[in-house]
Design an enzyme around this catalytic site. Structure first.
Site: not given
Ligand SMILES: Nc1nc2c(c(=O)[nH]1)N[C@@H](CN(C=O)c1ccc(C(=O)N[C@@H](CCC(=O)O)C(=O)O)cc1)CN2
Length: 290
Positions: A234
């Site tokens: 983000d």
């Molecule tokens: N490297 C990046 N990846 C992503 C970004 C970014 O800016 N840099 N934006 C996100 C979107 N997002 C908020 O807008 C977000 C999405 C997912 C997570 C998160 O903690 N996901 C967990 C799994 C959650 C699940 O399985 O329901 C994870 O990946 O372990 C936080 C913020 C998109 N990706």
């Protein structure tokens, strides 16, 4: 997309270079000498960074100018001024792969706006870590690819995604509420061509559950931010933002519902402007020539 006047061809030139004297004249006179008329131009000189940005939308008589001929004719100006530039047909549609998890509103909005010709893109595929939206996507005659993700399988899932990016000749990846953190390697591979919609008015309320954070803070507006994706969650360069007024009577669920409109508006604007060659990266900021 506006129709092209019969018997003409249109092109879009986007330029980014160090600031110098006479750049607007050098660029526009070059295009004029190549038989172009310029019917829209936006430019910006950044006095803090000494950078110059311009976007020219041109029209020429059919048969007098092509992307190749204009590019060759512009090359001497570009070399003289150390320009990075993109010159494309104004009718070209950017090849987009959309990624989605469970929330469908941004995906649905992009599919609809594309279908009615509002976005100069072609959604060439949709990838999801869930099966919820397979029928919606296939109703739009768009290929749907289910790529499940767990912490253990994330490297394989990202390899599959990159395989699809290559297979469909994808120019832009859009995370339409795709709720998986992309690896540093993947974000570097997609640098400048991956847009995410974050459901808050960044830099407020980064990370998970921003609407619940906003409720706890007693905000009077909720918002959404479309930004390029970087390794820092983000934190990527912001392209478009939208805000909507709220008040003390809104529950967290109300804020989520109100926020959907802001998310769809911010994401569709960002995708449109990117596809129209209006967005130029400048460090961790964007210059948006609208
Ligand atoms: N490297 C990046 N990846 C992503 C970004 C970014 O800016 N840099 N934006 C996100 C979107 N997002 C908020 O807008 C977000 C999405 C997912 C997570 C998160 O903690 N996901 C967990 C799994 C959650 C699940 O399985 O329901 C994870 O990946 O372990 C936080 C913020 C998109 N990706």
């Amino acid at each position: 997309m506006p129709d092209q006047v019969p018997g003409t061809v249109e092109h879009v030139l986007t330029v980014h270079c160090p600031e110098a004297h006479g750049l607007v004249s050098a660029i526009t006179s070059n295009l004029t000498q190549q038989g172009c008329d310029i019917f829209d131009v936006k430019h910006f000189s950044d006095r803090f960074t000494d950078e110059f940005f311009i976007r020219c939308h041109t029209v020429s008589e059919a048969g007098t100018a092509t992307v190749e001929s204009l590019t060759d004719g512009f090359a001497p100006v570009a070399e003289q001024h150390d320009m990075r530039f993109r010159l494309v047909s104004a009718q070209r549609r950017t090849r987009v792969l959309v990624m989605v998890s469970r929330f469908s509103h941004c995906l649905t909005d992009l599919l609809h706006r594309t279908r009615i010709g509002e976005l100069p893109i072609e959604i060439v595929a949709v990838v999801s870590n869930h099966l919820d939206h397979k029928s919606l996507v296939e109703w739009h005659d768009v290929p749907f690819h289910h790529v499940p993700v767990t912490a253990e399988t994330k490297p394989l899932a990202e390899a599959k995604l990159l395989g699809l990016v290559e297979r469909y000749d994808v120019e832009l990846v859009v995370l339409a509420r795709y709720m998986q953190v992309l690896s540093d390697e993947l974000t570097r591979e997609l640098s400048g061509r991956c847009i995410n919609i974050h459901h808050s008015f960044l830099p407020s309320f980064k990370g998970a559950k921003p609407y619940h954070q906003a409720y706890a803070r007693g905000v009077k507006m909720v918002g959404a931010t479309a930004h390029y994706v970087t390794p820092d969650l983000d934190e990527g360069p912001i392209i478009a933002q939208r805000v909507i007024p709220v008040d003390h009577a809104h529950t967290p669920a109300d804020l989520v519902a109100v926020g959907r409109d802001a998310e769809m508006q911010a994401l569709s604007r960002a995708v449109k402007w990117h596809a129209e060659g209006r967005v130029v990266l400048s460090g961790n900021r964007t210059i948006v020539l609208v």
